[in-house]
Design an enzyme around this catalytic site. Structure first.
Site, PDB file in Angstrom:
ATOM      1  N   CYS A 108       0.833  -1.209   0.000  1.00 20.54           N
ATOM      2  CA  CYS A 108       0.000   0.000   0.000  1.00 20.54           C
ATOM      3  C   CYS A 108       0.869   1.262   0.000  1.00 20.54           C
ATOM      4  CB  CYS A 108      -0.920  -0.015   1.223  1.00 20.54           C
ATOM      5  SG  CYS A 108      -1.836   1.522   1.461  1.00 20.54           S
ATOM      6  N   CYS A 449     -15.745  -2.263 -19.559  1.00 25.17           N
ATOM      7  CA  CYS A 449     -16.911  -3.112 -19.280  1.00 25.17           C
ATOM      8  C   CYS A 449     -16.763  -4.464 -19.994  1.00 25.17           C
ATOM      9  CB  CYS A 449     -18.171  -2.382 -19.749  1.00 25.17           C
ATOM     10  SG  CYS A 449     -19.610  -3.426 -19.893  1.00 25.17           S
ATOM     11  N   CYS A 452     -19.851  -5.272 -22.455  1.00 26.29           N
ATOM     12  CA  CYS A 452     -20.236  -4.234 -23.425  1.00 26.29           C
ATOM     13  C   CYS A 452     -19.991  -4.665 -24.875  1.00 26.29           C
ATOM     14  CB  CYS A 452     -19.493  -2.938 -23.141  1.00 26.29           C
ATOM     15  SG  CYS A 452     -20.109  -2.061 -21.675  1.00 26.29           S
TER      16      CYS A 452
END
Length: 537
Positions: A108, A449, A452
């Site tokens: 992180c 997507c 899509c």
């Protein structure tokens, strides 16, 4: 001697020999002299090189020493922080009254930024004699412990008081962590009694609130203490000495009751002129704790976003360009104090700048940009003229008066010549969809997507099937790069049918339906003017 030499011949021979010897000696001396000079020059060069190498070596040693010193300090600070694991976590929290835990993950970025600040804060707290135990947990390595401590994201800071946790709500610099920790563990205010103490305090603190009281008692003082305890970010100091107060706040006028905030910036001193009520004091701090122009960082971003000043102007510029702009920008900021908050972000810092610029479709920008956000209504704005101080001032005035139009990002207008499915962008949504006299079937998609692509192929088939129907248009829009106030879609892909007589209420089609089902739906809702032959699906 068979042939005795004549005296003249002997003399000539001796003379010639002497001349040769003298000449040889002269040459030898000349050669030695030249050689000596050359050797002297070489020696000087060698000495200069040695001196240069010595200086470089000393510089490298000093740099290494400095780095080693910094690393040693950091290492020492990190050793003060206790490492938690599966075996010791419960015992540490149960057996200590006060424990602050940093939950982190090695990968992180924000954890990496916070950890040295946390370690430095641990050192400072130990030097101040704080009973608070500082600990850290690798939440990825010990997920069960993280779950037990309610660590869900990275980084997470928690304060445990007698085993009960409370969320951290302070800033993320070492100084801010120390201030918050001391306030939450019983030391909300530092009392300063002498000029010497005041001078030492100024060496360590750049920002603080000063309270001057004749006596440390009474309603005004109690409100001051409550405000100090409630505030999570700023160090409060108190004194009853006007001499001490003048060291901390040279412009002080009052002699027995005073409150002011001191910051490390051009507008260094701000006096509080309200009544001594806790909420009023806290509100004063919320509106005055930031500098005229705040540089946004990973460490202060949470404080910035939570500011009560919801109209925020962001200047994106290269560091060198911003140096020239800073002073005139501060002059502009003075005119909008408490109304508009000004931020600067280095446009070359991708981690900070890119998420903002993407909202405007300007993620590749390299030159100075000025944007704004109204966090009350989640609206965004873009200065579309040159970012000069006068234009920025006019932009801010327009924001306050509501005369600046909300910005909606859009790709360039495409060429739709011979396209069976029209490409719609933000700038053409009104013309091609809302204001079109025809029925429009619109596919709303994004490049990332998964489903899509399948829907896009279906739309292409439908466009081919209905190509002879003149009052029906097929279109598509990339929602990741284009926006419009009347296009509010959260799921992708989405199919919307805008009927010619009712563009304000588009009908949503199921993207799970097959081509024939979609065609039947269109036939049901669209009255074709011309009955023409259609291609098979």
């Amino acid at each position: 001697m068979l042939f005795p030499q004549k005296p003249t011949s002997t003399f000539l021979l001796l003379t010639l020999t002497l001349l040769l010897l003298v000449s040889f000696a002269i040459n030898i001396n000349a050669s030695d002299s030249t050689s000596a000079e050359d050797d002297f020059d070489d020696l000087e060069q060698l000495l200069a090189l040695d001196e240069q190498e010595d200086q470089q070596q000393q510089g490298q040693e000093q740099e290494f020493s400095n780095r080693f010193s910094e690393a040693e300090v950091l290492s020492k600070a990190q050793r003060i922080v206790l490492e938690l694991n599966s075996d010791n976590s419960k015992r540490v929290i149960d057996e200590n009254e006060l424990v602050m835990v940093l939950g982190y993950a090695p990968w992180c970025v924000r954890s990496a930024v916070l950890m040295p600040q946390f370690a430095e804060a641990a050192t400072s707290l130990k030097e101040l004699g704080s009973p608070l135990l500082m600990a850290k947990l690798d939440a990825e390595r010990y997920p069960k412990v993280a779950s037990l401590l309610d660590i869900k994201g990275f980084p997470t800071l928690l304060l445990f008081v007698n085993g009960t946790s409370q969320a951290y709500t302070g800033g993320f610099s070492a100084e801010e962590i120390v201030i918050w920790a001391r306030k939450k563990t019983g030391v909300p205010v530092i009392r300063i009694s002498t000029v010497t103490e005041a001078e030492e305090f100024l060496k360590k603190h750049q920002m603080f609130v000063i309270g001057l009281f004749e006596k440390f008692e009474g309603p005004d003082y109690e409100s001051f203490i409550k405000a100090a305890t409630s505030d999570n970010e700023i160090q409060f100091v108190e004194t009853s000495s006007i001499e001490v107060a003048k060291v901390l706040y040279p412009d002080i006028k009052a002699t027995n009751l005073f409150l002011g905030i001191v910051k490390n910036e051009p507008e260094r001193y701000t006096v509080y002129e309200g009544t001594f009520e806790t909420e009023s004091i806290l509100q004063f701090l919320d509106y005055n704790k930031f500098p005229l122009v705040t540089k946004l960082t990973e460490l202060n971003s949470v404080r910035v976003y939570s500011s009560p000043i919801k109209l925020q102007v962001y200047v994106f510029a290269k560091a060198d360009d911003f140096k020239t702009l800073l002073e005139p920008l501060q002059d502009v900021a003075r005119k909008f104090t408490k109304k508009v908050m000004f931020m600067y972000i280095d446009i070359m810092d991708e981690n900070l700048a890119k998420p903002f610029l993407t909202l405007f479709g300007l993620e590749e920008a390299k030159n100075t940009l000025v944007t704004a956000f109204d966090n009350k209504g989640s609206s965004k704005f873009l200065l579309q003229s040159d970012p000069t101080p006068s234009n920025i001032e006019e932009f801010c005035s327009g924001l306050l008066h509501g005369s600046i139009s909300t910005y909606f990002k859009s790709q360039p207008i495409p060429d739709n010549k011979n396209a069976s499915v029209l490409a719609v962008v933000g700038k053409t949504f009104d013309d091609l969809v809302l204001n079109s006299p025809k029925n429009v079937l619109l596919e709303v998609y994004t490049p990332w997507c998964i489903n899509c692509e399948t829907t896009s192929k279906q739309v292409e088939k439908l466009a081919k099937h209905f190509k002879g129907v003149h009052n029906l248009v097929f279109a598509k829009i990339d929602a990741s790069a284009n926006e419009h106030p009347k296009l509010q879609v959260d799921d992708y892909p989405t199919l919307l049918l805008y009927k010619a007589g009712d563009k304000n209420n588009p009908i949503k089609l199921s993207t799970k339906s097959g081509s024939k089902e979609l065609a039947a739906f269109i036939n049901k809702h669209v009255r074709t003017k011309d009955q023409v032959a259609k291609d098979e699906l």
